[in-house]
Write an enzyme that holds these catalytic residues in place. Structure first.
Site, PDB file in Angstrom:
ATOM      1  N   HIS A 121      22.330 -27.344 -30.942  1.00 11.86           N
ATOM      2  CA  HIS A 121      22.023 -25.954 -30.539  1.00 11.86           C
ATOM      3  C   HIS A 121      23.303 -25.115 -30.509  1.00 11.86           C
ATOM      4  O   HIS A 121      23.340 -23.980 -30.970  1.00 11.86           O
ATOM      5  CB  HIS A 121      21.418 -25.937 -29.124  1.00 11.86           C
ATOM      6  CG  HIS A 121      19.971 -26.335 -29.053  1.00 11.86           C
ATOM      7  ND1 HIS A 121      18.996 -25.709 -29.793  1.00 11.86           N
ATOM      8  CD2 HIS A 121      19.337 -27.261 -28.290  1.00 11.86           C
ATOM      9  CE1 HIS A 121      17.807 -26.246 -29.500  1.00 11.86           C
ATOM     10  NE2 HIS A 121      17.989 -27.186 -28.592  1.00 11.86           N
TER      11      HIS A 121
ATOM     12  N   GLU B 105      22.289 -31.007 -27.625  1.00 13.41           N
ATOM     13  CA  GLU B 105      22.739 -29.667 -27.216  1.00 13.41           C
ATOM     14  C   GLU B 105      23.871 -29.172 -28.118  1.00 13.41           C
ATOM     15  O   GLU B 105      24.015 -27.966 -28.338  1.00 13.41           O
ATOM     16  CB  GLU B 105      23.175 -29.663 -25.748  1.00 13.41           C
ATOM     17  CG  GLU B 105      22.108 -30.090 -24.733  1.00 13.41           C
ATOM     18  CD  GLU B 105      20.803 -29.308 -24.818  1.00 13.41           C
ATOM     19  OE1 GLU B 105      20.816 -28.163 -25.321  1.00 13.41           O
ATOM     20  OE2 GLU B 105      19.756 -29.850 -24.391  1.00 13.41           O
TER      21      GLU B 105
END
Lengths: 495, 495
Positions: B267, B264
């Site tokens: 991202h 994550e």
């Protein structure tokens, strides 16, 4: 679709956008990292502008006119229409240029105030506050014309619909006359009794939180529809289906945070029990700031600092923190929680002297708006008023006219709602107890259900259907009567 | 104001409304009590509808046409205009009735799926999924007409602008041919080496969180512009100025949560490094899902499961949890983090077999949209495809065609982006290392700055200015070339 139905659809959308803003506002104070403040401001401003555009759309005005002639509307719908009209008058009254100028001026003034307050430097604030005041007076003038009430009252209308200065003058002058003698008697009475013993910490924050949550649940707070978090300045935010209150903790003392939590829970219960059928409609919103404040003060001041609740809560406090000895006895805790003293800071004041702080500000801001007092004269006027009301003079402006964020933020006309709320709380609780004799014994067992049922039926569930005066008259038989508050003070502080 | 300038103002507002929705979406998964779900749905839907109305406003179409003839626009502005046009085509393509029908059908289907999956009851899902598929095919048809591309590709366009099935067919067929033989070799190679030892817990969640935050900071995550929280399903949410990633912890195992956090963070870094100048404009957004997934997989798969990072991170892991012995040696941890196995569940699959799960779904959903496969035939087709790709057959539908939420949610055309992202990640990282020889040695010291600078210049900072193909060509000299991914796998799993 009828004009009224189309209005409901439009206001529903505005209400939902307002909900988005409310959660973003909560997030900003509790979760948001500082670095994203500028971006968040843009987002929140966009939602506000969108809502403003929808409300000031000329079509809404036409629909309101048309719906006014609709004879099929019931009482709630009529009240809703009246609230729609009211919010539209407020939104259209002020020219966009003035709104923008005020946003800029208050933003700058608040920034300067953040440094001027700790430095006790009123001179530094003065030019910025002057700009805010000038623009606010301009706003008061245009609002006065739009609403047909005097300028200060027009400002107050935003927070306290229907509030009238003659009424408030009378109520506050009466209290100002009552206070000096009463305060002397209270302090003498207090001095003749043993001082309460302050429980010694540290009080672990996790335990404070658990105690707060436990009492919130007893009052009726539903954690499936709300949260308790931490923020620098405690508040009740969120939306009726998801009420989010905050507090702040210090390990040295649990009493302040706990009463703060109970205070915000009072606000929260009002929001939670607003009429669900009217969610996202103006009539489904809380009545005004004095009624809102009455709900937090009813829980905090009337109930939770009272002997019945204290007798119930003291053992819980003792168990939570593993305390023992006289400091943890209900009577000592109750006296600790109802200590009276002359002091300079409004937010730290007790129930007896708090109105003095409010009356002072109310008197000064009325003169400021009327142009009868120059900002340069505020420190001297502040000292004079405080001397008359409490017999003390602030040693510096930090503990005087610089202590509050309201004026730098352009908020004039708000202060009176604090004390109107305190008086309303006394009157409502007095009536509740008279109507339902089970309320007080239930509270003594930690059961708030009877009180909450009464409040739902007489305050919360009515939303903005009635005016503040009508609401109070329906619930208590008469409009605001400061004698009930004074009787409460006498009973609590001279017994 | 020029037409283009007015478009920027309008899209800025849409972008800001989108930001409000993003924070509310994050709040829903992390903070919101369940009871307010219905009210929150109304709020989020209102913001979505508002944005949709603004985008589909006829005036926006006129402005786009007019701005198209504006010769004063620079490259970024032209690209922005192209993205505005693209998003408007998507928004106007689908009739409102179809949007509403799909929202209803997918809502119902997802609810049924939540029970059908654990019960392995495909028959129960079938009628609901049929409705979703029928409506999705209708959507594919109208989108196909609006975009001028075949129906399945039209669905894919939402997630992967410019994605073409012939290209993906070729890439996936190539991998499908490569996989069986390669997998046998990897498993043999793996079997010939000692099994990695799994560190024994419990691993306190607070320590897992601290380790995750420490590694996030090293990668470049700025906690002044973002947060790490807990949610049932990990995601990267929030907005570029306030990126909010989530994970979930179990005390038995820290490895999964940690790699999830690093994924994550990949991202998040993309979102954070998007071009600030183009914030709230379409061209300022991430390019598409395969590029987004490439950024998470570049960090997780290419970097963090690689030997250089593992050598750096192993001592940190050991210290964090107070571990000792062979289980905590870098080489053992690295082998633990690159274990390959034939398995049924996509989200638990390793880097080598993951594309098989994607290829299977891609092949089936293309046929479903084309009408060449009936939903009733899906379980058998699933088994046949998996047998061909991995040599295994799912024992039940729970571990077969019921495992993913995508189809019940009406998401067709998304699956390929996972593996395109993995391949893109390999190609980008390969180029980055060739361009800047300091990248790998820096990572070995826990310094991600050189890699992040390269990614900012070659991916993040470009927003949506270039097409995915152009971006990859600019950064690596050629469009997507699956040979790089295969070379990476050979180097990592056969060495």
């Amino acid at each position: 679709m009828s004009a009224y139905a189309e209005l409901e659809a439009r206001f529903r959308r505005m209400g939902l956008i307002g909900d988005a803003g409310a959660i973003l506002g909560w997030d900003r104070e509790t979760m948001m990292p500082e670095g994203s403040n500028a971006a968040r401001s843009e987002t929140v401003a966009t939602l506000r502008v969108l809502r403003h555009e929808m409300l000031t759309d000329a079509k809404v005005g036409d629909l309101i006119d048309e719906a006014g002639g609709d004879n099929a509307l019931d009482d709630w719908q009529r009240a809703n229409l009246a609230e729609m009209k009211r919010s539209r008058i407020h939104a259209t009254a002020i020219p966009a240029g003035l709104v923008a100028a005020l946003t800029k001026a208050t933003g700058e003034c608040e920034m300067v105030w953040r440094n001027a307050r700790p430095a006790s430097d009123f001179a530094a604030l003065l030019p910025y506050l002057k700009k805010v005041l000038d623009l606010t007076r301009e706003k008061a003038t245009v609002k006065s014309a739009a609403l047909g009430v005097p300028p200060y009252q027009a400002l107050m209308e935003e927070f306290e619909p229907g509030g009238r200065t003659e009424r408030i003058d009378a109520i506050f002058d009466d209290y100002a006359a009552f206070l000096p003698g009463f305060l002397d008697r209270v302090l003498t009475h207090q001095a003749n009794r043993a001082e309460p013993i302050r429980p010694k910490g540290p009080f672990p924050i996790e335990k404070q939180k658990a105690l707060g949550e436990c009492l919130m649940k007893l009052i009726g707070f539903d954690f499936n529809h709300g949260r308790l978090d931490v923020s620098a300045h405690p508040f009740c935010g969120g939306v009726p289906d998801d009420v989010r209150i905050t507090t702040r903790y210090t390990e040295d003392d649990f009493t302040q945070s706990l009463m703060g939590v109970l205070h915000e829970t009072g606000h929260a219960m009002y929001e939670r029990q607003l009429p669900e059928r009217w969610r996202w409609q103006p009539v489904g919103e809380a009545r005004g700031m004095s009624v809102h404040e009455s709900q937090s003060l009813l829980i905090e001041m009337q109930v939770c600092r009272g002997p019945e609740f204290m007798a119930f809560a003291a053992p819980l406090m003792r168990e939570t923190f593993g305390g023992s000895g006289p400091a943890w006895e209900a009577d000592s805790l109750r006296r600790l929680y109802s200590r009276v003293a002359r002091s300079f800071i409004r937010v730290e004041a007790d129930e007896v002297t708090y109105p003095a702080h409010v009356i002072l500000r109310y008197r000064l801001e009325k003169k400021l708006i009327a142009g009868d007092l120059a900002l340069e004269e505020v420190p001297a006027a502040w000292a004079e008023e405080l001397k008359g009301l409490l017999g003390i003079v602030p040693p510096d402006d930090r503990r005087g006219c610089l202590q509050d964020i309201h004026w730098p933020d352009g908020i004039f006309g708000y202060f009176p709602t604090y004390s109107l709320g305190a008086m309303t709380a006394a009157q409502l609780f007095d009536s509740a107890k008279r109507t339902d004799a089970s309320i007080l014994p239930s509270i003594a067992r930690g059961d708030f259900a009877p009180l909450m049922a009464w409040l739902r039926g007489n305050v919360h569930g009515l939303g903005s259907k009635l005016s503040t005066d009508e609401l109070l008259t329906r619930a208590t038989g008469r409009p605001l009567d400061p004698a009930v508050f004074k009787a409460h003070l006498k009973a609590r502080y001279l017994a």
